[in-house]
Design a protein around this motif. Structure first.
Motif, mmCIF file in Angstrom:
data_model
loop_
_atom_site.group_PDB
_atom_site.id
_atom_site.type_symbol
_atom_site.label_atom_id
_atom_site.label_comp_id
_atom_site.label_asym_id
_atom_site.label_seq_id
_atom_site.Cartn_x
_atom_site.Cartn_y
_atom_site.Cartn_z
ATOM 1 N N GLU A 5 -38.288 34.175 -33.440
ATOM 2 C CA GLU A 5 -37.912 34.065 -34.843
ATOM 3 C C GLU A 5 -37.608 35.435 -35.441
ATOM 4 O OE1 GLU A 5 -41.329 32.260 -36.493
ATOM 5 O OE2 GLU A 5 -40.999 30.307 -35.551
ATOM 6 N N LEU A 6 -37.280 36.376 -34.610
ATOM 7 C CA LEU A 6 -37.118 37.754 -35.042
ATOM 8 C C LEU A 6 -35.948 37.934 -36.000
ATOM 9 C CD1 LEU A 6 -37.598 40.823 -34.820
ATOM 10 C CD2 LEU A 6 -36.118 40.799 -32.816
ATOM 11 N N ASN A 7 -36.217 38.623 -37.092
ATOM 12 C CA ASN A 7 -35.167 39.087 -38.000
ATOM 13 C C ASN A 7 -35.236 40.614 -38.012
ATOM 14 O OD1 ASN A 7 -33.450 39.816 -40.042
ATOM 15 N ND2 ASN A 7 -34.544 38.737 -41.662
ATOM 16 N N PRO A 8 -34.316 41.297 -37.354
ATOM 17 C CA PRO A 8 -34.416 42.761 -37.263
ATOM 18 C C PRO A 8 -34.236 43.455 -38.600
ATOM 19 C CG PRO A 8 -32.312 41.995 -36.420
ATOM 20 C CD PRO A 8 -33.138 40.768 -36.667
ATOM 21 N N PHE A 9 -33.792 42.724 -39.635
ATOM 22 C CA PHE A 9 -33.616 43.300 -40.958
ATOM 23 C C PHE A 9 -34.821 43.056 -41.862
ATOM 24 C CE2 PHE A 9 -29.376 42.318 -39.323
ATOM 25 C CZ PHE A 9 -28.755 43.550 -39.447
ATOM 26 N N ASP A 10 -35.883 42.435 -41.339
ATOM 27 C CA ASP A 10 -37.088 42.182 -42.124
ATOM 28 C C ASP A 10 -37.652 43.515 -42.619
ATOM 29 O OD1 ASP A 10 -40.270 41.949 -42.102
ATOM 30 O OD2 ASP A 10 -39.437 39.970 -42.562
ATOM 31 N N LEU A 11 -37.973 43.591 -43.911
ATOM 32 C CA LEU A 11 -38.396 44.861 -44.492
ATOM 33 C C LEU A 11 -39.720 45.353 -43.925
ATOM 34 C CD1 LEU A 11 -37.380 44.400 -48.246
ATOM 35 C CD2 LEU A 11 -36.111 45.509 -46.389
ATOM 36 N N ASP A 12 -40.631 44.436 -43.590
ATOM 37 C CA ASP A 12 -41.899 44.853 -42.985
ATOM 38 C C ASP A 12 -41.671 45.462 -41.603
ATOM 39 O OD1 ASP A 12 -43.378 44.029 -45.173
ATOM 40 O OD2 ASP A 12 -43.777 42.030 -44.356
ATOM 41 N N VAL A 13 -40.739 44.885 -40.871
ATOM 42 C CA VAL A 13 -40.410 45.424 -39.554
ATOM 43 C C VAL A 13 -39.777 46.806 -39.689
ATOM 44 C CG1 VAL A 13 -38.922 45.130 -37.530
ATOM 45 C CG2 VAL A 13 -40.183 43.175 -38.457
ATOM 46 N N LEU A 14 -38.870 46.964 -40.643
ATOM 47 C CA LEU A 14 -38.212 48.249 -40.829
ATOM 48 C C LEU A 14 -39.197 49.326 -41.275
ATOM 49 C CD1 LEU A 14 -34.899 47.113 -42.570
ATOM 50 C CD2 LEU A 14 -35.227 47.793 -40.185
ATOM 51 N N ALA A 15 -40.230 48.933 -42.038
ATOM 52 C CA ALA A 15 -41.213 49.909 -42.503
ATOM 53 C C ALA A 15 -42.062 50.446 -41.359
ATOM 54 C CB ALA A 15 -42.103 49.276 -43.572
ATOM 55 N N ASP A 16 -42.429 49.585 -40.412
ATOM 56 C CA ASP A 16 -43.265 49.991 -39.281
ATOM 57 C C ASP A 16 -42.840 49.181 -38.059
ATOM 58 O OD1 ASP A 16 -45.134 50.922 -37.556
ATOM 59 O OD2 ASP A 16 -46.872 50.096 -38.598
ATOM 60 N N PRO A 17 -41.868 49.657 -37.315
ATOM 61 C CA PRO A 17 -41.249 48.844 -36.270
ATOM 62 C C PRO A 17 -41.926 48.893 -34.909
ATOM 63 C CG PRO A 17 -40.076 50.903 -36.460
ATOM 64 C CD PRO A 17 -41.169 50.949 -37.505
ATOM 65 N N TYR A 18 -42.930 49.739 -34.724
ATOM 66 C CA TYR A 18 -43.344 50.068 -33.362
ATOM 67 C C TYR A 18 -44.092 48.946 -32.649
ATOM 68 C CZ TYR A 18 -41.522 54.568 -34.586
ATOM 69 O OH TYR A 18 -40.663 55.557 -34.989
ATOM 70 N N ASP A 19 -44.861 48.137 -33.377
ATOM 71 C CA ASP A 19 -45.511 47.002 -32.737
ATOM 72 C C ASP A 19 -44.464 46.005 -32.243
ATOM 73 O OD1 ASP A 19 -47.888 45.297 -32.110
ATOM 74 O OD2 ASP A 19 -46.958 43.989 -33.602
ATOM 75 N N LEU A 20 -43.468 45.766 -33.053
ATOM 76 C CA LEU A 20 -42.404 44.850 -32.650
ATOM 77 C C LEU A 20 -41.606 45.415 -31.488
ATOM 78 C CD1 LEU A 20 -41.066 42.178 -33.150
ATOM 79 C CD2 LEU A 20 -39.514 43.307 -34.745
ATOM 80 N N TYR A 21 -41.336 46.711 -31.500
ATOM 81 C CA TYR A 21 -40.647 47.324 -30.359
ATOM 82 C C TYR A 21 -41.400 47.030 -29.068
ATOM 83 C CZ TYR A 21 -37.830 50.324 -33.512
ATOM 84 O OH TYR A 21 -36.966 50.817 -34.450
ATOM 85 N N ALA A 22 -42.729 47.189 -29.112
ATOM 86 C CA ALA A 22 -43.533 46.950 -27.907
ATOM 87 C C ALA A 22 -43.433 45.497 -27.458
ATOM 88 C CB ALA A 22 -44.990 47.336 -28.174
ATOM 89 N N ARG A 23 -43.469 44.559 -28.421
ATOM 90 C CA ARG A 23 -43.354 43.144 -28.058
ATOM 91 C C ARG A 23 -42.001 42.845 -27.424
ATOM 92 N NH1 ARG A 23 -45.567 39.847 -33.313
ATOM 93 N NH2 ARG A 23 -46.966 41.462 -34.083
ATOM 94 N N LEU A 24 -40.953 43.429 -27.980
ATOM 95 C CA LEU A 24 -39.626 43.217 -27.400
ATOM 96 C C LEU A 24 -39.556 43.767 -25.979
ATOM 97 C CD1 LEU A 24 -37.307 44.074 -30.428
ATOM 98 C CD2 LEU A 24 -37.502 41.858 -29.300
ATOM 99 N N ARG A 25 -40.045 44.975 -25.770
ATOM 100 C CA ARG A 25 -40.005 45.557 -24.428
ATOM 101 C C ARG A 25 -40.765 44.699 -23.427
ATOM 102 N NH1 ARG A 25 -41.138 50.420 -27.337
ATOM 103 N NH2 ARG A 25 -43.322 50.242 -26.659
ATOM 104 N N ASP A 26 -41.900 44.128 -23.873
ATOM 105 C CA ASP A 26 -42.758 43.355 -22.971
ATOM 106 C C ASP A 26 -42.230 41.949 -22.702
ATOM 107 O OD1 ASP A 26 -44.474 45.493 -22.811
ATOM 108 O OD2 ASP A 26 -45.897 44.718 -24.290
ATOM 109 N N THR A 27 -41.597 41.339 -23.701
ATOM 110 C CA THR A 27 -41.287 39.911 -23.576
ATOM 111 C C THR A 27 -39.807 39.568 -23.607
ATOM 112 O OG1 THR A 27 -41.436 39.537 -25.984
ATOM 113 C CG2 THR A 27 -43.479 39.351 -24.712
ATOM 114 N N SER A 28 -38.995 40.395 -24.255
ATOM 115 C CA SER A 28 -37.582 40.054 -24.391
ATOM 116 C C SER A 28 -36.766 41.329 -24.550
ATOM 117 C CB SER A 28 -37.380 39.124 -25.608
ATOM 118 O OG SER A 28 -36.060 38.660 -25.685
ATOM 119 N N PRO A 29 -36.640 42.127 -23.496
ATOM 120 C CA PRO A 29 -36.065 43.475 -23.620
ATOM 121 C C PRO A 29 -34.585 43.508 -23.985
ATOM 122 C CG PRO A 29 -36.518 42.946 -21.327
ATOM 123 C CD PRO A 29 -37.167 41.872 -22.136
ATOM 124 N N VAL A 30 -33.838 42.438 -23.676
ATOM 125 C CA VAL A 30 -32.464 42.305 -24.179
ATOM 126 C C VAL A 30 -32.457 41.005 -24.962
ATOM 127 C CG1 VAL A 30 -30.004 42.222 -23.608
ATOM 128 C CG2 VAL A 30 -31.567 43.564 -22.180
#
Length: 407
Positions: A5-30
């Motif tokens: 359900e990822l929205n890369p434009f979500d303001l919370d994600v943009l404020a602190d993206p690093y946890d989400l970056y880790a999840r993407l690398r681990d589960t869905s890298p592309v």
């Protein structure tokens, strides 16, 4: 947040993206975002692979802009207006070879001679630091980090120093235009601003209003006259250098000083050994990349990291995520001054599109930190001031403010 359900434009994600970056690398890298037909590329190996496959993945921004226009009706209408208002030409970071190669050669020699600019850089830095040191406090971003590179790039191009405010407004409009989260009313203002700024730049470079010896505008004007580049390319090159050059350097200085304010032991070490400042800046470029990423467009059906990519799809190469990849960087979420492979970061991009102005950005940031540390004994967050936060943007990692006490 579930990556499905990822929205890369979500303001919370943009404020602190690093946890989400880790999840993407681990589960869905592309990771495919269907509503936007956008692939988020988060692992170091895949980002590097895509950045080097110029025949499969185009850097053209105009293609990205037109594809983005399909996603949101209000934004799409404004982007069409922009296309009608200026001659949109892909250059340098958004151009593909052979055009990119020809354009880069045009400007590269100017940046190879930046060491000659060091005395002028020191004068600008000293002038802007003086009132901050006298006051003992500052908003580092609004008082210093955002303005030093504007002054420097303006001088490099050959623009009048009295036009610094106009240059900064134009650069800010360019960054906001590509942020992905700018409200429609502000987006319209940014489009008007960038069209007006393009006309200002065009007047100086193409029509020869500025011919200062040794300045880039004079070089561009000469190249237009001899047919090396077109007038539209010259204007676009100047715009890109102003927008990307000022923002990336300001972001680097801001992030570097923020981290020093939060790590007094590191401040002390760099004051004692200022020769370590360049190494520190390489780690800052990895830890807080000035640009979060850049777009590419698939030129044909292909694969990346085992994922099928269809022709016309957009990719976002996430420099900030790749620079925190534990497969490449040990303890990536820690700031390590003596990291042996810190220079492998993507803070200035990668491959043929590695930032042509990177040496100048490094020099500006090095001189700024040297002077700031030599003239103070303590740099710390101002008590009671608002916590530093980042400008909402999918493109850049820029502090909105940084209130500091200087002693």
């Amino acid at each position: 947040m579930n990556t499905a359900e990822l929205n890369p434009f979500d303001l919370d994600v943009l404020a602190d993206p690093y946890d989400l970056y880790a999840r993407l690398r681990d589960t869905s890298p592309v990771h495919h975002v269907p509503d936007m037909d956008l692939f988020l590329v988060s692992r170091y190996a895949d980002v590097k692979d895509a950045a080097t496959r110029k025949d499969d993945f185009s850097s053209h921004l105009t293609a990205v802009v037109m594809a983005t226009a399909k996603s949101t009706a209000a934004v799409g209408a404004e982007l069409v207006q922009l296309d009608a208002g200026v001659d949109v030409v892909d250059v340098l970071a958004t151009a593909d070879p052979p055009d990119h190669t020809r354009q880069r050669k045009t400007v590269a020699r100017t940046f190879r001679e930046i060491e000659q600019s060091e005395p002028a850089l020191r004068l600008v830095i000293d002038e802007m630091l003086a009132p901050m040191l006298d006051a003992g406090s500052c908003d580092l971003m609004g008082d210093f980090a955002e303005w030093v590179p504007v002054r420097v790039i303006g001088d490099l191009l050959g623009l009048p120093a009295t036009d610094a405010e106009r240059i900064k407004q134009g650069a800010d409009c360019g960054v906001e235009l590509l942020s992905g989260v700018t409200p429609p009313d502000r987006l319209a203002e940014c489009i008007t601003g960038i069209v007006e700024f393009a006309a200002y730049v065009d007047d100086h470079v193409v029509h020869g209003a500025t011919r200062a010896p040794g300045r880039l505008f004079g070089l561009l004007a000469t190249c237009v006259e001899d047919g090396t580049i077109t007038g539209s390319e010259a204007t676009a090159i100047a715009l890109q250098l102003v927008i990307a050059g000022s923002d990336s350097t300001g972001n680097l200085i801001g992030n570097a000083v923020r981290l020093l304010a939060e790590h007094p032991d590191l401040q002390a070490e760099l004051r004692a050994e200022p020769s370590e400042i360049p190494a520190y800046l390489e780690e800052v470029l990895r830890f807080e990349s000035p640009f979060r990423g850049h777009f590419r467009v698939a030129t044909r059906d292909t694969t990346l990291g085992g994922t099928d990519i269809h022709e016309g799809a957009r990719l976002f190469l996430m420099w900030g995520s790749a620079n925190r990849d534990p497969d490449v960087f040990e303890r990536p979420d820690e700031l390590m001054l003596h990291r042996p492979n810190a220079g492998d970061h993507f803070g200035f991009g990668w491959g043929v599109h590695r930032c042509v102005g990177a040496p100048l950005a490094r020099l500006e940031a090095t001189l700024a930190l040297e002077r700031l540390l030599s003239e103070t004994t303590h740099i710390e967050p101002t008590p009671g001031a608002s916590t530093p936060d980042y400008v909402p943007s999918m493109l850049v990692r820029r502090l909105s403010h940084l209130h500091l006490d200087l002693r």
